[in-house]
Enzyme design. Structure first.
Site, PDB file in Angstrom:
ATOM      1  N   ASP A  30       7.560  -9.350  14.579  1.00  0.00           N
ATOM      2  CA  ASP A  30       7.477  -8.171  13.721  1.00  0.00           C
ATOM      3  C   ASP A  30       8.597  -7.208  14.108  1.00  0.00           C
ATOM      4  OD1 ASP A  30       6.563  -5.487  12.731  1.00  0.00           O
ATOM      5  OD2 ASP A  30       4.801  -6.635  12.128  1.00  0.00           O
ATOM      6  N   ILE A  31       9.242  -6.599  13.116  1.00  0.00           N
ATOM      7  CA  ILE A  31      10.344  -5.676  13.421  1.00  0.00           C
ATOM      8  C   ILE A  31       9.844  -4.318  13.906  1.00  0.00           C
ATOM      9  CG2 ILE A  31      12.005  -6.810  11.906  1.00  0.00           C
ATOM     10  CD1 ILE A  31      11.533  -4.513   9.896  1.00  0.00           C
ATOM     11  N   ASN A  87      -4.945  -7.947   6.702  1.00  0.00           N
ATOM     12  CA  ASN A  87      -5.458  -6.886   5.843  1.00  0.00           C
ATOM     13  C   ASN A  87      -5.532  -7.411   4.419  1.00  0.00           C
ATOM     14  OD1 ASN A  87      -5.319  -4.994   8.043  1.00  0.00           O
ATOM     15  ND2 ASN A  87      -3.136  -4.865   7.679  1.00  0.00           N
ATOM     16  N   GLY A  93      -5.001  -1.435   4.417  1.00  0.00           N
ATOM     17  CA  GLY A  93      -3.703  -1.299   5.049  1.00  0.00           C
ATOM     18  C   GLY A  93      -2.699  -2.360   4.686  1.00  0.00           C
ATOM     19  N   GLN A  94      -3.000  -3.193   3.694  1.00  0.00           N
ATOM     20  CA  GLN A  94      -2.031  -4.210   3.291  1.00  0.00           C
ATOM     21  C   GLN A  94      -0.874  -3.534   2.568  1.00  0.00           C
ATOM     22  OE1 GLN A  94      -3.554  -7.441   0.858  1.00  0.00           O
ATOM     23  NE2 GLN A  94      -1.654  -8.598   1.059  1.00  0.00           N
ATOM     24  N   HIS A 100      -0.500 -12.506   5.234  1.00  0.00           N
ATOM     25  CA  HIS A 100       0.123 -12.654   6.543  1.00  0.00           C
ATOM     26  C   HIS A 100      -0.876 -12.289   7.628  1.00  0.00           C
ATOM     27  CE1 HIS A 100       0.937  -8.537   5.169  1.00  0.00           C
ATOM     28  NE2 HIS A 100       1.012  -8.181   6.442  1.00  0.00           N
ATOM     29  N   HIS A 102      -1.222 -11.083  11.678  1.00  0.00           N
ATOM     30  CA  HIS A 102      -0.581 -10.473  12.840  1.00  0.00           C
ATOM     31  C   HIS A 102      -1.194 -11.108  14.081  1.00  0.00           C
ATOM     32  CE1 HIS A 102       1.008  -6.917  10.561  1.00  0.00           C
ATOM     33  NE2 HIS A 102       0.007  -7.255   9.759  1.00  0.00           N
TER      34      HIS A 102
END
Length: 114
Positions: A30-31, A87, A93-94, A100, A102
């Site tokens: 994740d960035i 999410n 919170g999507q 995807h 996390h």
């Protein structure tokens, strides 16, 4: 999906730091990490959210979880512990509408998450 950031990452239009890849999924760092280990695991097939999982595409979800434990082992967090979060929908919170997961670890995670 022409405007999906994750589809662009899968297609190589946007670079990522790959952690794992096969014919069904891509996992990358994740960035904006929320933990020392924060990997996003996505199916290569565009599925917008959990509500869009059906009989034809459900197999990729089990594949993601089978590979998540391998990724956790590769990153050295399989014994200390890790969390897998997804999410579904705006209020959850999507923000990217390509399903995807996390994978978070590398520190003690708190509960409740937020």
């Amino acid at each position: 999906m022409n405007d999906c950031i994750f589809c662009k990452i899968i297609n190589g239009e946007i670079p990522c730091e790959k952690v794992y890849e096969d014919d069904k999924i891509l996992a990358f760092n994740d960035i904006n990490p929320e933990a020392p280990v924060h990997v996003l695991i996505i199916p290569k097939e565009h599925i917008s959210m959990i509500n869009d999982i059906n009989e034809e595409n459900a197999e990729v979800v089990s594949h993601i979880f089978l590979k998540a434990k391998e990724i956790a082992a590769k990153l050295g967090i399989e014994k200390s512990g890790y969390r897998i979060v997804t999410n579904c929908g705006i209020e959850a919170g999507q923000t990217v509408f390509h399903i995807h997961y996390h994978l978070l670890g590398g520190r003690e995670l708190q509960w409740p998450p937020g």
